[in-house]
Design an enzyme around this catalytic site. Structure first.
Site, PDB file in Angstrom:
ATOM      1  N   GLU A   1       0.860  -1.196   0.000  1.00 48.98           N
ATOM      2  CA  GLU A   1       0.000   0.000   0.000  1.00 48.98           C
ATOM      3  C   GLU A   1       0.896   1.245   0.000  1.00 48.98           C
ATOM      4  O   GLU A   1       2.095   1.155   0.278  1.00 48.98           O
ATOM      5  CB  GLU A   1      -0.898   0.024   1.233  1.00 48.98           C
TER       6      GLU A   1
ATOM      7  N   LYS B   1      -3.473  -2.045  15.290  1.00 54.41           N
ATOM      8  CA  LYS B   1      -3.081  -1.307  16.487  1.00 54.41           C
ATOM      9  C   LYS B   1      -4.138  -1.420  17.578  1.00 54.41           C
ATOM     10  O   LYS B   1      -5.333  -1.471  17.302  1.00 54.41           O
ATOM     11  CB  LYS B   1      -2.875   0.163  16.129  1.00 54.41           C
TER      12      LYS B   1
HETATM   13  N1  PSU Z   1      -2.549   1.420  10.647  1.00 54.04           N
HETATM   14  C1  PSU Z   1      -1.242   1.711  10.838  1.00 54.04           C
HETATM   15  N2  PSU Z   1      -0.599   2.491   9.914  1.00 54.04           N
HETATM   16  C2  PSU Z   1      -1.246   2.964   8.803  1.00 54.04           C
HETATM   17  C3  PSU Z   1      -2.627   2.630   8.619  1.00 54.04           C
HETATM   18  C4  PSU Z   1      -3.239   1.856   9.567  1.00 54.04           C
HETATM   19  O1  PSU Z   1      -0.658   1.280  11.804  1.00 54.04           O
HETATM   20  O2  PSU Z   1      -0.644   3.678   7.991  1.00 54.04           O
HETATM   21  C5  PSU Z   1      -3.344   3.092   7.384  1.00 54.04           C
HETATM   22  C6  PSU Z   1      -3.446   1.951   6.368  1.00 54.04           C
HETATM   23  O3  PSU Z   1      -3.330   2.499   5.072  1.00 54.04           O
HETATM   24  C7  PSU Z   1      -4.859   1.433   6.583  1.00 54.04           C
HETATM   25  C8  PSU Z   1      -5.584   2.723   6.876  1.00 54.04           C
HETATM   26  O4  PSU Z   1      -5.410   0.770   5.464  1.00 54.04           O
HETATM   27  O5  PSU Z   1      -4.686   3.446   7.711  1.00 54.04           O
HETATM   28  C9  PSU Z   1      -6.915   2.509   7.563  1.00 54.04           C
HETATM   29  O6  PSU Z   1      -7.577   3.724   7.652  1.00 54.04           O
HETATM   30  P1  PSU Z   1      -9.080   3.779   8.179  1.00 54.04           P
HETATM   31  O7  PSU Z   1      -8.981   3.484   9.643  1.00 54.04           O
HETATM   32  O8  PSU Z   1      -9.528   5.189   7.879  1.00 54.04           O
HETATM   33  O9  PSU Z   1      -9.835   2.755   7.421  1.00 54.04           O
END
Ligand code: PSU
Ligand code: MN
Length: 308
Positions: A29, A163
């Site tokens: 990603e 996390k």
């Molecule tokens: N968790 C991390 N680092 C990140 C992300 C999540 O520890 O960079 C990023 C990833 O790209 C994940 C996105 O797909 O955040 C999820 O965002 P949301 O919670 O808005 O779906």
């Protein structure tokens, strides 16, 4: 560059040649490597370490991103700076928007990257951590699109769990509801990103890349419609202290709620607060686990290429 289908998604020549030759390919990603994921210069360092791990394992990295109105799978070196500097988040629902409206640049989350990997025919994707069910989701309804994308696209996703600012028990429950196999690689427990265990059991454990690949191969042959989540704990030496981290997470979540953030802004904000609250200790841990996942990803991709 060669086209897939039409020019909505452009797969780099190196990646399409590798796929045609049956070589291992690992999709990545781009949000994690942008300012939304890590501060400069750690973002560039994270990218180089992930790419290095994939190449050292005999594979080809395929960074997914949006550039010049195209979904892109694989970039060339001189395009990297544009990706690192970008802060326009593209989750799966933004893919048609970003391409249809010809966004100049956008960084893909796990959900959009799984979609692009599936279009390109890539079977293995590696990241740091996935999004999940937020702790306040009964009020905010905030559930990451990553989870539905895992249920939808037939790609194996290697991550260090998610996390602990998320509700990991409900994240696992949601994945069960959506029919996504969750497989611990060398672990009985779902990892919590900076720490090796959330205390929650994974439903399935394997101990080799060959076993992981066998699940992907079998998934193809029984028409399993979605992906598989492979959960890999952060290497022991790089894990953070749990008590200190919990305090940082609680503070970060309080700040997010005070700031009244919603939608895609929540996760980058919380990530930033965790970095501050851990006085930067979270960063080397983040780089180490991302590199480790890339290394595991290429091993699975190689085993998959061998078994098919
Ligand atoms: N968790 C991390 N680092 C990140 C992300 C999540 O520890 O960079 C990023 C990833 O790209 C994940 C996105 O797909 O955040 C999820 O965002 P949301 O919670 O808005 O779906
Ligand atoms: Mn969300």
């Amino acid at each position: 560059m060669s086209d897939v289908d039409n020019d909505s998604v452009v797969v780099s020549e190196e990646v399409s040649d590798a796929l045609a030759d049956g070589k291992p390919v690992v999709a990545l990603e781009s949000t994690i490597f942008s300012s939304l994921g890590l501060p400069a210069p750690d973002n560039g360092e994270a990218y180089r370490r992930c790419i290095g791990a994939i190449r050292d394992g005999g594979g080809v990295p395929a960074l997914t991103t949006i550039l010049d109105g195209h979904g892109r799978v694989g970039i060339v070196d001189d395009e990297l700076e544009r990706v690192l500097a970008c802060s326009r988040k593209v989750a799966s629902r933004e893919l048609p928007v970003a391409i249809g409206l010809r966004w100049e640049a956008g960084v893909t989350t796990v959900s959009a990257s799984l979609a692009l990997a599936a279009v390109a025919g890539i079977k293995v994707f590696a990241t740091g951590g996935i999004g999940g069910v937020h702790r306040d989701s009964e009020i905010s309804s905030d559930i990451s699109a990553d989870l539905d994308a895992l249920a939808r696209y037939p790609v194996g996703c290697v991550s260090a769990g998610a996390k602990a600012f998320l509700d990991l028990a409900r994240t696992l429950e949601y994945l069960e509801t959506k029919g996504v196999p969750v497989v611990g690689l060398g672990t009985d427990h779902f990892p919590a990103f900076y720490t090796r265990s959330s205390g929650l059991d994974v439903p399935v454990r394997v101990d080799s890349a060959e076993e992981a690949a066998a699940i992907l191969v079998a998934g193809d042959s029984v028409g399993h419609r979605g992906g598989v989540l492979f959960a890999v704990p952060i290497p022991e030496a790089d894990a953070l202290d749990e008590a200190r981290l919990d305090a940082a997470l609680d503070g970060a979540l309080r700040d997010a709620s005070t700031a009244g953030l919603t939608g895609p802004a929540v996760t980058p904000f919380v990530l930033g607060r965790i970095m501050e609250a851990t006085e930067g200790r979270s960063i080397p841990a983040n780089l180490a686990l991302a590199e480790n996942n890339a290394r595991v990803g290429v091993a699975i991709a190689a085993a998959y290429a061998g078994q098919r």
